[in-house]
Design an enzyme around this catalytic site. Sequence first.
Site, short mmCIF file in Angstrom:
data_model
loop_
_atom_site.label_atom_id
_atom_site.label_comp_id
_atom_site.label_asym_id
_atom_site.label_seq_id
_atom_site.Cartn_x
_atom_site.Cartn_y
_atom_site.Cartn_z
N ASP A 63 0.83 -1.20 0.00
CA ASP A 63 0.00 0.00 0.00
C ASP A 63 0.87 1.26 0.00
O ASP A 63 1.50 1.57 1.01
CB ASP A 63 -0.90 -0.04 1.24
CG ASP A 63 -1.77 1.19 1.40
OD1 ASP A 63 -2.00 1.88 0.38
OD2 ASP A 63 -2.21 1.46 2.53
N SER A 72 0.13 4.20 2.79
CA SER A 72 0.45 4.11 4.21
C SER A 72 1.91 3.70 4.35
O SER A 72 2.58 3.42 3.34
CB SER A 72 -0.47 3.11 4.93
OG SER A 72 -0.25 1.79 4.45
N ASN A 101 3.25 1.74 7.41
CA ASN A 101 3.54 0.73 8.43
C ASN A 101 3.26 -0.67 7.92
O ASN A 101 2.40 -0.88 7.06
CB ASN A 101 2.67 0.97 9.67
CG ASN A 101 3.09 2.21 10.44
OD1 ASN A 101 2.75 3.32 10.06
ND2 ASN A 101 3.83 2.01 11.51
N TRP A 133 1.87 -4.25 9.33
CA TRP A 133 1.25 -4.96 10.45
C TRP A 133 0.62 -6.26 9.96
O TRP A 133 0.20 -6.37 8.81
CB TRP A 133 0.21 -4.10 11.17
CG TRP A 133 -0.99 -3.69 10.39
CD1 TRP A 133 -1.18 -2.53 9.71
CD2 TRP A 133 -2.19 -4.46 10.19
NE1 TRP A 133 -2.42 -2.52 9.11
CE2 TRP A 133 -3.06 -3.68 9.38
CE3 TRP A 133 -2.63 -5.72 10.62
CZ2 TRP A 133 -4.33 -4.13 8.99
CZ3 TRP A 133 -3.88 -6.18 10.22
CH2 TRP A 133 -4.71 -5.38 9.42
N TYR A 153 -9.33 3.63 11.60
CA TYR A 153 -10.16 3.49 10.42
C TYR A 153 -11.58 3.89 10.80
O TYR A 153 -11.90 4.07 11.98
CB TYR A 153 -10.13 2.05 9.90
CG TYR A 153 -8.77 1.60 9.44
CD1 TYR A 153 -8.28 1.97 8.19
CD2 TYR A 153 -7.96 0.83 10.27
CE1 TYR A 153 -7.02 1.56 7.78
CE2 TYR A 153 -6.71 0.41 9.85
CZ TYR A 153 -6.24 0.79 8.61
OH TYR A 153 -5.00 0.39 8.20
N ASP A 181 -2.08 5.76 -5.39
CA ASP A 181 -2.26 4.87 -4.24
C ASP A 181 -2.63 3.46 -4.69
O ASP A 181 -3.73 3.21 -5.16
CB ASP A 181 -3.34 5.43 -3.31
CG ASP A 181 -3.55 4.56 -2.09
OD1 ASP A 181 -2.63 3.80 -1.73
OD2 ASP A 181 -4.64 4.62 -1.50
N THR A 209 -5.85 1.77 -3.06
CA THR A 209 -7.21 2.23 -3.38
C THR A 209 -7.64 1.58 -4.69
O THR A 209 -6.89 1.58 -5.67
CB THR A 209 -7.24 3.76 -3.51
OG1 THR A 209 -6.97 4.34 -2.23
CG2 THR A 209 -8.61 4.24 -3.98
#
Length: 392
Positions: free
Chosen positions: A88, A91, A93, A95, A132, A276, A279
């Site tokens: 992505d 963003s 990070n 996780w 979110y 992005d 998206t």
Amino acid sequence: MNRIITQILIVLISLILISESRVINLRRHRRTLENYRQSGEYIISKFANRLGADASTGVVPLTNYEDTQYYGPITLGTPAQNFLVVFDTGSSNLWVPSTKCDNNAACKNHNKYDSTKSSTYISNGTQFEIKYGTGAVSGFISQDNLNIGGLLVIGQQFGEAVKEPGLVFVEAKFDGILGMGFETISVDHVTPVWYNILNQGLVNQGVFAFWLDQDPDKADGGEIYLGSVNNRRYTGSISYVPLTSETYWEFKMDDVKKGSTSLDWCGRSGCITILDTGTSLIAGPAAQFDDLNKQLGCIIINHEGIFPRCPDNSKLPNITIVLNAQNFVLTPNDYVLRITQDGQTSCISGFQGIDFPIFSTPLYILGDVFIGAWYSIFDFDHSRIGLAKSVQ
């Protein structure tokens, strides 16, 4: 003497292999209308909560889930624990779910990281939370070795998620998210994966590139090249657009045209725009995109453009995105998305109206509908994006 020469050659070959580009392949599944509705909710919450806040080549194969989720494999730990993640650029990070997660459905349905089974795990324990619209992904930071497209990243910090909100993550085909945005928007200022790849000298060039397959019936969904570009995936020359901010992959859009007619959305100062990979559609202010979708013949339901019946694409106009005084054309074949579900085929527009109420300036997002048509190069070294016509 011959033995010494042989050892030197082995070392040199090893260094060359380490610094070569790597590929991550993506996978694909069929799309549904519900996936698009959930992706719209995800987009709103993703950017509305974080935009403006403080916040050798590897090849990665990607999976395309119903043209709403492109994801691919990584491993964490020693021995390797397997995960599927969304790569992505919106963003920063990494996780994945944790074995320490609470009793939530999203966690139950996915692969979970178990620190007790890794000999290279290092405890950190810092709490993290990514907000979110339906809640927050939360947990704690850990550190372990990461393999991405054959590149071994030593000591990558990542989030072990113990809570995941909403149906988006329950029904997702991916386990977690690997952010490829800039460090400036990283939650808890964790060093992003891409920065560690560069800092550890795993690639020769600070560039990565996405190719997304537009054929929904193919099993393979595309690929990411880490450290170079794949010349076989595009045709013609590469056009570059300078970044205006090193947070998201952000730049200015000059104009949007329907056929040869300007829609007059951007004015002299241009429109703030983000490229992005996380998206699905092309998103922008609801009033503008609702009007565009109506002109294309759609009915509007919750700012989604739905065709009453699948159109004759030859009768629809091209939509042109103008960036850095260069035209990037989307044909109806690019932006009319056909969805077959329970034996019935319906069509939706690749343009979606989304408002971000915390911003006085409109925001536009060029998602996977655009990236599928235009091979997308993220040039970290030169603070720019590169675009070339994708070969499908």
